[in-house]
Design a protein around this motif. Structure first.
Motif, PDB file in Angstrom:
ATOM      1  N   SER B 418      45.808  11.631 -33.786  1.00 56.68           N
ATOM      2  CA  SER B 418      47.223  11.257 -33.674  1.00 56.68           C
ATOM      3  C   SER B 418      47.832  11.907 -32.435  1.00 56.68           C
ATOM      4  O   SER B 418      48.609  11.278 -31.703  1.00 56.68           O
ATOM      5  N   HIS B 421      46.653  10.337 -29.241  1.00 63.15           N
ATOM      6  CA  HIS B 421      47.302   9.027 -29.121  1.00 63.15           C
ATOM      7  C   HIS B 421      48.720   9.176 -28.616  1.00 63.15           C
ATOM      8  O   HIS B 421      49.185   8.371 -27.783  1.00 63.15           O
ATOM      9  N   SER B 425      45.376   9.689 -23.620  1.00 60.35           N
ATOM     10  CA  SER B 425      44.036  10.230 -23.426  1.00 60.35           C
ATOM     11  C   SER B 425      43.920  10.951 -22.071  1.00 60.35           C
ATOM     12  O   SER B 425      43.241  11.981 -21.957  1.00 60.35           O
TER      13      SER B 425
END
Lengths: 66, 489
Positions: B418, B421, B425
């Protein structure tokens, strides 16, 4: 309850019973009934004698013995 | 004064309980109405009895004379006596005695009709000193004839059944008296067998001077004997009843001990039944204890009475070597045997009591063994149960650890996923692995441990749980660190 008093009452009861049976014997019209009542009188007198005897013994045993 | 010189032929003694004032009053008034001259040591007014003045010896309170008879009201240690004494100028004879006894029978009949309760009676026939052999035989014959007399029935029952005297070559027992008591050497007391069913005992006295013996000394001895006879008879009956009871108890104890104990459904002896047995045995033990107490009281009483009789006999009997004392020997042997019988009963009762006690112990041991066995079974069951609980606890702990581990891994994975995200990245790749892992590790650890501590706090209903607060702080610190890293990238 005083046990000696109880025995004295029992003696009185035996005496009364004997008197009642004696009356029965007097009133009886046939010999068999009379004989039966007389036998009862004898029994009651016997009981009375035994109770008297035991009462006297108990009084002497319980009494202030010297 | 001429009457003073008249010899005593015979005497009769009506014994009554001192406390039976009514009977005493009735009989004395009957007797006294026969007298024409009255004298007394005490005044004639007031109560006849003298409960407060308990004489050790025979004490004549009232004395009246009528015709050939003297009448005395005397107090003895425990009884009162009305003495009817017959006197005559001609001396004793069978005819004289018969007349006197007929007079006594009249008194008895009248008194019984009035409901007088007699404790006992004695007749004393008097013969001249030196022991007139012919008159003794006459006296024995007369007493023997009264045994079979129909007029004797219906009297108060005797304190004891008829007691045939031992065969000493005659129909009586004889004892030499102290010469000082009855007018010199050769004075002697005789005792005849008691006729049944009369309570009258028959005696004879050979004495040159019988006054003291007849008035005082004889009633002292005789009243003791009357009391002892009555008490012994009472205790004999009690003894018979006690022995019957004892035999019954012994039988029941034996039966209880040999009876098979009923078993329960799982073939174990029934504890309840054994407890009932203990209860029954305890009841029997109680009965035996009461009987034992009665036997000991009888022992004490008879022992005392026997000692008093011995003292009375010693006071009267000659006691010199070669003197004859069949009466003393007979009476002391007889009542010593009674006393021995009472002591035997007391001993037997002690044995029975011990048996009952032992039986109670046996049954109690059975119950205790049974209970111990039951307890051992319960302990074994408890032990098994505890082992099971322990195993369940161990299994629970392993599951808890596994669940904690899974929780940790899942939280770690999803928080990391999470977060990457959210920050992207590319940004995540700029971070060192340590910086990336550390806050996530803190959050996963705090959450996994925090869940455990929270559950414990809810269970214990308290927030005072340091573990909870430490993990809470770790979780908060890791979140803050995560936010700071995310912002500063």
């Amino acid at each position: 309850m005083d046990l000696l008093k109880l025995i004295e009452e029992a003696i009185e009861d035996e005496r009364n019973a004997a008197a009642k049976y004696r009356k029965g014997a007097e009133l009886a019209e046939d010999p068999e009934t009379r004989s039966f009542f007389e036998q009862l009188v004898g029994w009651e007198q016997g009981h009375e004698r035994i109770l008297r005897d035991r009462l006297a013994a108990l009084k002497i045993i319980r009494g202030n013995h010297q | 004064m001429a009457e003073e010189a008249r010899r005593i032929n015979a005497a009769h003694y009506f014994y009554l309980l001192k406390e039976d004032e009514e009977s005493l009053g009735l009989l004395w008034s009957k007797v006294a109405s026969d007298g024409d001259e009255t004298s007394s040591q005490l005044g004639l007014t007031g109560p006849l009895t003298m409960g407060e003045a308990r004489a050790d010896r025979c004490m004549v309170l009232h004395h009246t004379k009528g015709g050939a008879n003297d009448y005395c009201l005397a107090m003895l240690p425990n009884l009162a006596a009305i003495e009817v004494i017959d006197r005559s100028d001609n001396g004793p004879s069978r005819q004289g005695w018969l007349r006197f006894l007929a007079r006594v029978d009249d008194f008895r009949t009248l008194s019984l009709e009035k409901g007088v309760s007699l404790f006992g009676e004695s007749t004393l026939l008097v013969i001249p000193g030196g022991g007139d052999g012919h008159l003794i035989e006459e006296a024995a014959d007369l007493v023997g004839s009264r045994v079979n007399a129909s007029g004797m029935t219906g009297l108060p029952i005797a304190g004891e059944a008829v007691e045939p005297l031992p065969d000493l070559g005659g129909a009586y027992l004889a004892s030499d008296l102290k010469p000082s008591l009855a007018g010199g050497d050769g004075c002697r007391l005789f005792r005849f067998p008691a006729p049944e069913p009369s309570s009258v005992s028959y005696w004879a006295l050979a004495a040159a001077d019988p006054e003291a013996m007849v008035t005082n000394l004889f009633p002292e001895l005789d009243s003791r004997l009357q009391e002892l006879t009555r008490a012994a008879s009472y205790f004999r009956q009690q003894r018979e009843s006690i022995m019957g009871e004892r035999a019954d108890i012994e039988r029941k104890v034996g039966a209880l001990l040999h009876k098979q104990v009923q078993t329960t459904s799982d073939n174990e002896p029934n504890t309840g039944e054994l407890e009932n047995r203990i209860s029954s045995l305890s009841r029997m033990f109680g009965l035996l204890a009461t009987d034992s107490l009665m036997a000991r009281q009888a022992d004490t009483r008879l022992g005392n009475d026997l000692e008093l009789l011995r003292q009375n006999l010693t006071r009267l009997m000659d006691g010199r070597p070669g003197s004859r004392d069949e009466i003393g020997e007979y009476l002391l042997n007889k009542y010593s045997a009674e006393l021995d019988a009472v002591r035997t009963v007391a001993r037997d009762l002690d044995y029975s009591r011990q048996n009952a006690e032992a039986a109670i112990e046996v049954v109690r041991t059975q119950v205790e063994l049974l209970r111990a066995r039951e307890e051992a079974v319960i302990q074994e069951q408890t032990k098994g149960l505890l082992k099971q609980i322990l195993r369940l606890q161990e299994e629970g702990l392993a599951l808890q650890v596994a669940a904690g581990l899974i929780e940790f891994v899942l939280i770690f994975y999803y928080v990391l996923l999470s977060w990457e995200h959210i920050i992207g990245s590319a940004a995540a790749e700029h971070l060192t692995p340590f910086t990336r892992m550390l806050p996530i590790l803190g959050i996963a650890t705090g959450a996994a441990l925090g869940t455990h501590f929270l559950a414990r706090s809810i269970k214990n209903k308290t927030w005072r749980n340091p573990g909870l607060w430490v993990t809470g702080a770790l979780l908060l610190f890791s979140l803050v660190m995560l936010i700071i890293i995310s912002v500063t990238i």
